[in-house]
Design an enzyme around this catalytic site. Sequence first.
Site, mmCIF file in Angstrom:
data_model
loop_
_atom_site.group_PDB
_atom_site.id
_atom_site.type_symbol
_atom_site.label_atom_id
_atom_site.label_comp_id
_atom_site.label_asym_id
_atom_site.label_seq_id
_atom_site.Cartn_x
_atom_site.Cartn_y
_atom_site.Cartn_z
ATOM 1 N N ASN A 7 0.774 -1.182 0.013
ATOM 2 C CA ASN A 7 0.215 0.063 0.127
ATOM 3 C C ASN A 7 0.739 1.214 -0.022
ATOM 4 O O ASN A 7 1.397 1.552 0.997
ATOM 5 C CB ASN A 7 -1.152 0.041 1.108
ATOM 6 C CG ASN A 7 -1.834 1.159 1.361
ATOM 7 O OD1 ASN A 7 -1.792 1.998 0.384
ATOM 8 N ND2 ASN A 7 -2.378 1.359 2.656
ATOM 9 N N LYS A 9 -0.089 4.231 -0.397
ATOM 10 C CA LYS A 9 -0.530 5.390 0.214
ATOM 11 C C LYS A 9 -0.338 6.672 -0.846
ATOM 12 O O LYS A 9 -0.329 6.479 -1.816
ATOM 13 C CB LYS A 9 -0.219 5.676 1.673
ATOM 14 C CG LYS A 9 -0.368 4.264 2.586
ATOM 15 C CD LYS A 9 -0.268 4.663 4.013
ATOM 16 C CE LYS A 9 0.040 3.282 4.711
ATOM 17 N NZ LYS A 9 -0.209 3.658 6.325
ATOM 18 N N HIS A 94 -9.793 0.700 4.735
ATOM 19 C CA HIS A 94 -8.440 0.811 5.194
ATOM 20 C C HIS A 94 -8.691 1.740 6.667
ATOM 21 O O HIS A 94 -9.506 2.540 6.602
ATOM 22 C CB HIS A 94 -7.507 1.540 4.464
ATOM 23 C CG HIS A 94 -6.106 1.554 5.079
ATOM 24 N ND1 HIS A 94 -5.692 2.607 5.676
ATOM 25 C CD2 HIS A 94 -5.086 0.604 4.649
ATOM 26 C CE1 HIS A 94 -4.523 2.170 6.107
ATOM 27 N NE2 HIS A 94 -3.905 1.207 5.623
ATOM 28 N N GLU A 96 -6.999 4.183 7.608
ATOM 29 C CA GLU A 96 -7.135 5.584 7.271
ATOM 30 C C GLU A 96 -8.267 6.316 6.755
ATOM 31 O O GLU A 96 -8.570 7.295 7.072
ATOM 32 C CB GLU A 96 -5.767 5.999 6.457
ATOM 33 C CG GLU A 96 -4.494 6.037 7.264
ATOM 34 C CD GLU A 96 -3.434 5.493 6.730
ATOM 35 O OE1 GLU A 96 -3.144 5.277 5.401
ATOM 36 O OE2 GLU A 96 -2.407 4.899 7.402
ATOM 37 N N GLU A 166 -5.511 -5.344 10.401
ATOM 38 C CA GLU A 166 -4.626 -4.356 10.639
ATOM 39 C C GLU A 166 -4.946 -3.651 12.031
ATOM 40 O O GLU A 166 -5.692 -2.598 11.812
ATOM 41 C CB GLU A 166 -4.418 -3.368 9.259
ATOM 42 C CG GLU A 166 -4.178 -4.106 8.114
ATOM 43 C CD GLU A 166 -3.539 -2.926 7.140
ATOM 44 O OE1 GLU A 166 -2.623 -2.991 7.094
ATOM 45 O OE2 GLU A 166 -4.393 -2.167 6.742
ATOM 46 N N GLY A 172 1.806 1.886 10.937
ATOM 47 C CA GLY A 172 2.776 3.149 10.865
ATOM 48 C C GLY A 172 3.465 3.557 12.122
ATOM 49 O O GLY A 172 4.119 4.509 12.540
ATOM 50 N N SER A 211 3.132 -2.136 10.785
ATOM 51 C CA SER A 211 4.643 -2.379 10.809
ATOM 52 C C SER A 211 5.158 -3.528 10.519
ATOM 53 O O SER A 211 6.065 -3.932 11.235
ATOM 54 C CB SER A 211 4.941 -1.908 12.192
ATOM 55 O OG SER A 211 4.357 -0.362 12.805
#
Length: 257
Positions: A7, A9, A94, A96, A166, A172, A211
Site C-alpha cells: 500500500n 498510500k 483501510h 485511514e 490491521e 505506521g 509495521s
Amino acid sequence: MKYIFANWKMNLGTRESVALARGVMRTLRGKEKTPSVVIFPSFTVLNEVRKVMARSRMRIGAQNCGTDKKGAYTGEVSISMLEDVGCEYVLVGHSERRFVFGESLDVVSRRFAAAIASKLTPVLCVGEPLEERDAGNAKGYVGEQLTTALKGVRLPRQKHLFIAYEPVWAIGSDHAALVADMVDMHEYIKDTARKLVDVPESKIHILYGGSVNAVNAYTFLREELVDGVLVGGASLKIKEFQGIVDSATDVITAQEL
Ligand code: PEP
C-alpha cells in the site's frame, strides 16, 4: 501461496512510482517460487504503473473505490474506472479511510458490496483501535466490522475472500502486533467469515498488516493462518520490501507451498 500487498498510500508521483515498480519487478525476476505481489499505488499513477508491470507477475490494485457506477459523486473513482486502468484488486475500509476520513461501517459495507459485484477482488481491512484492545473488546470490535461488511454477501464462485487484519495502533507505529495475538485474531476472523459467507476455507485469505518490515516479516509469514502481509511504510523502501519478499519466498520454499 503467500500474498504480499504493497500500500503506497499518498506518497509517490509518477516518476517515483514507476521507478519503485521497476525495482519490485527486479526483486521477483528469475525466481522460481515467489509470493503473489499486488501493488496499490495512488489513483493518478495506476495507468503508468500498470504499463510498467504489464508483462510481470505482479498485479495492481486501488486504495479505495466508489459505490456507484457514475454520477454526481465529486472526488470518487468508480469501479469501472479502476477496471479500465487494469486494476484487479481494491482495498476497502483501510483504517485511514475509517478514522481519518470518517468512513462509516455502512459506507465501507457499500464499497465492499460494489466491489464484490464487479470484476475486482476487494480486500476488506479491519482492525481495532488501542482503547478497544485495552478494554478487552478487540474481537467484539473487529466482529462488528466483519458482520456489517460481510453479512448477506454472496461471493461469486470464481472469487476469493481477502481480509486484512490491521490493528489501528500497529499501523505506521513501529509496534507490530505480537504474533500470538495476531494468530488468535486471524483464527477468529476466519471463523467469523465462514459463518457469514458461504465460501470454502481454501478461498479465505487473511493477511496481517501493521509495521511489517524486512526484520519481522518472516515471523508473521511462517504462521499457517497468515496468508500474507499488507505493507505500508516498508513497501516504499526497495531494500525493506525486497527483504519482505525474500522472507515470503523462504517460507514458501520451506513449507513447500
Ligand atoms: C497500512 O497502512 O496498511 C500499513 C500496514 O502501514 P504500515 O506497514 O506502515 O504499518
